[in-house]
Structure formats: C-alpha cells, structure tokens
Design a protein around this motif. Structure first.
Motif, PDB file in Angstrom:
ATOM      1  N   SER A   1      43.015  35.706  34.092  1.00 53.35           N
ATOM      2  CA  SER A   1      42.736  36.428  35.332  1.00 53.35           C
ATOM      3  C   SER A   1      41.366  37.088  35.251  1.00 53.35           C
ATOM      4  CB  SER A   1      43.801  37.498  35.556  1.00 53.35           C
ATOM      5  OG  SER A   1      43.700  38.503  34.543  1.00 53.35           O
ATOM      6  N   ASP A   2      40.885  37.589  36.374  1.00 58.56           N
ATOM      7  CA  ASP A   2      39.614  38.308  36.396  1.00 58.56           C
ATOM      8  C   ASP A   2      39.661  39.512  35.458  1.00 58.56           C
ATOM      9  OD1 ASP A   2      38.682  36.503  38.234  1.00 58.56           O
ATOM     10  OD2 ASP A   2      38.960  37.822  39.976  1.00 58.56           O
ATOM     11  N   ALA A   3      40.795  40.192  35.440  1.00 55.03           N
ATOM     12  CA  ALA A   3      40.925  41.370  34.577  1.00 55.03           C
ATOM     13  C   ALA A   3      40.892  40.975  33.103  1.00 55.03           C
ATOM     14  CB  ALA A   3      42.225  42.105  34.890  1.00 55.03           C
ATOM     15  N   GLU A   4      41.534  39.869  32.773  1.00 55.70           N
ATOM     16  CA  GLU A   4      41.527  39.409  31.375  1.00 55.70           C
ATOM     17  C   GLU A   4      40.132  38.971  30.951  1.00 55.70           C
ATOM     18  OE1 GLU A   4      45.997  37.604  30.682  1.00 55.70           O
ATOM     19  OE2 GLU A   4      44.611  36.501  32.006  1.00 55.70           O
ATOM     20  N   LEU A   5      39.429  38.309  31.831  1.00 53.77           N
ATOM     21  CA  LEU A   5      38.057  37.905  31.521  1.00 53.77           C
ATOM     22  C   LEU A   5      37.149  39.133  31.369  1.00 53.77           C
ATOM     23  CD1 LEU A   5      37.672  34.837  33.896  1.00 53.77           C
ATOM     24  CD2 LEU A   5      37.792  34.779  31.392  1.00 53.77           C
TER      25      LEU A   5
END
Length: 327
Positions: free
Chosen positions: A59-63
């Motif tokens: 996800s964007d948050a994980e990236l």
C-alpha cells in the motif's frame, strides 16, 4: 568517481525464498525483504536493489514506511524487474513512492547468449523490446525516472548503446560486469563501448569451466573469478562522476555458452578474430582445471548447503571489494 556499493538479491534466491518458489523444491523459511535489508546492513552496504515482487502489492502507507527506513539508513535504491513481464505503471509508482531514480530491467528471457535456441522468437523479442521501450519513454519522462536496461546475456554492447541512443536520456544501462562473456565480448572491450551510458553496475563474477562446445560460467564471489572489476571501474570513471553498484552473485545454475558450435552464432553480426580472442583469453583467469567439479550445491541436490553457500559468497565478495577500495 564516487562508488556507492550495496547488494542485489539475485544471488541469494535460496536464502531469500525466491528459488523454486511455488514448487516442492524451495526454501519455505526464506527471510524475504526484511532479511535482505539486514544482510545489506551487516555487510556495510549503502545501496540496495529491490525486487518488484516484494513491492507490487504494498500500500501507499507501506511504501512510505519503507522509504523512511531507507532514508534513515541513507541508502541509494534501485527498483528491479523485467521489461517483458513488468508493469511499467506499477514500477514507476513504486519508484516515485520510494524516491528511487532508477528502474532496472532485463530485456528478454534469453540466457547464455543463445539466440539460435530461441529461433524466430529472438526476432519477435527484439521487436517487443522496441515496442515496450517506445511506450515506456513518455511515462519515464513525465515521472523523471530512468529505465536501466541490463546486458542480461542477450544483447551485445553496441546493441545496448543503439537502444540508448534511439530512446534518449531516460533509457540508460545497468552493467552486469560478468555478462560480457555470454555474448562473446571481453569485459574491457564491452566496458569501453557502453561506459558513457552506464548508471548502475552489478558487481558480479564468474569462474569458467571450458567444455568441448564452449564454456560454463559458474558463480563465485566477486573478485575471485575472471572479471577485472577495478580496471572496468577505471574505464567507467572517465565518463561518470558517481556510480551506484550492487554485489550480485550468479545464478545457482551454471550458464553454458556453446560458442564453439556454428549454430550458436546465428543472429549475431560477424565478429573479428581479435575480439573473440580477447574474450577467451579473459575467461582463462582463475578458471577451473579440467576434471574439477564445477557444480553448485543446487546442481548437486545439496540443498542443505545452500544458505551458507550463498551467504559465504556475498560476505567474501564484500571483503574483496573493500580490499579493492570499491566498497
């Protein structure tokens, strides 16, 4: 030239859990991306090449979290995929999210320089490479990301330069420093041709076992084989102020280059005898003696040896490069 050196994952496929994934013969306890980052830290790396399979579903948050971790470590980063199977939109999204300027791709699945084995498919693959690069360039320009095309045992030095010149400054070269032999070029000759276009290096090495129909290229620690890394970096330094480099060890299967057979040469331009002689002469350095067992633990079905085998080769590579002032 300032060289920032780190690790590439493709010589750690058993340790990381990538080799034989989805088949009965694989390592179910592979350490994955987290273990790869820890090993890069252990060896003192300052750059990392990230396989897209670790990233495509994040996800964007994980990236964002991964980017912060890499920022805190102060590491350069390269995203790694293949032109034929990679999703360019996804790769660009991931590169921008991780603040990675470079995306590395292998151009085709051809190995060992064996265009003849592919038959008509070789010409179809070349057409596909042109089509995919033409489609990618506007996206790369819009994102200000550079696509790095690798000499992945398929294209010659001059063919790679031709692709860079045709598609412009957002297509440049990632130089696998051991992959000159599979297309019958010496390491130094190959380097001289591509040097102005190189932006990233795979610091790989091979030991050669000569065969009646050619030779096998067998993985070994970088610095223990036939590749003259220091001299190659000296050539690159004439055209580059800085370079990202990643230690890569070859595949667990030796590469069999059958260039003593007439068929192997189908699809290649004529070659001067002096250039072929330079390739063969370079391949003799640190070669296997006749009768030596060149097989890797994978080829001997000694899977229990593979983790220490892979880790030992990376650790020895890092020690060798540090001794040469390249890490």
């Amino acid at each position: 030239m300032k060289i920032t050196t780190g690790l590439n994952p493709y010589g750690l496929t058993w340790y990381l859990g990538l080799q034989g994934a989805g088949t009965p013969r694989h390592n179910p306890n592979g350490v994955g991306l987290g273990g790869f980052i820890r090993l890069t830290q252990e060896l003192g790396g300052k750059a990392i090449e990230l396989w897209d399979g670790w990233l495509r579903d994040k996800s964007d948050a994980e990236l964002a979290s991964l980017r912060q971790r890499l920022d805190d470590l102060g590491w350069k980063r390269v995203i790694s995929s293949g032109l034929q199977q990679g999703d360019m939109d996804m790769l660009i999204r991931v590169a921008r999210a991780l603040d990675a300027r470079f995306i590395r791709v292998a151009l085709t699945p051809i190995l060992c320089g064996d265009r003849a084995a592919a038959g008509q498919r070789w010409h179809e693959l070349v057409r596909s490479v042109h089509e995919k690069l033409e489609a990618a360039v506007p996206k790369l320009e819009a994102a200000d990301v550079v696509l790095l095309i690798e000499n992945h045992q398929d294209f010659t030095s001059r063919e790679l330069v031709g692709l860079c010149e045709e598609y412009g400054p957002h297509v440049r070269i990632v130089f696998d420093m051991a992959n000159t032999f599979p297309v019958a070029e010496s390491p130094l000759d190959f380097t001289r041709v591509i040097a102005p276009y190189v932006r990233h290096c795979h610091v790989k090495d091979y030991r050669v076992h000569f065969e009646p129909d050619g030779f096998r290229l067998v993985r070994c620690p970088s610095g223990d084989g036939c590749v003259p890394h220091k001299e190659m970096f000296d050539i690159l330094a004439k055209h580059n102020d800085e370079m990202v480099a990643c230690i890569e060890i070859g595949a667990l299967e030796a590469r069999h280059v059958k260039l003593y057979t007439p068929e192997w040469w189908h699809g290649y331009a004529p070659k001067e005898a002096e250039a072929l002689a330079a390739c063969l002469l370079a391949a003799h350095k640190n070669r296997f003696a006749e009768g030596d067992d060149w097989r890797t633990p994978w080829e001997r079905n000694a899977d229990h040896e593979l983790i220490e085998y892979e880790l030992g080769q990376y650790r020895k590579s890092a020690a060798n490069l540090k001794a040469l002032g390249l890490m």
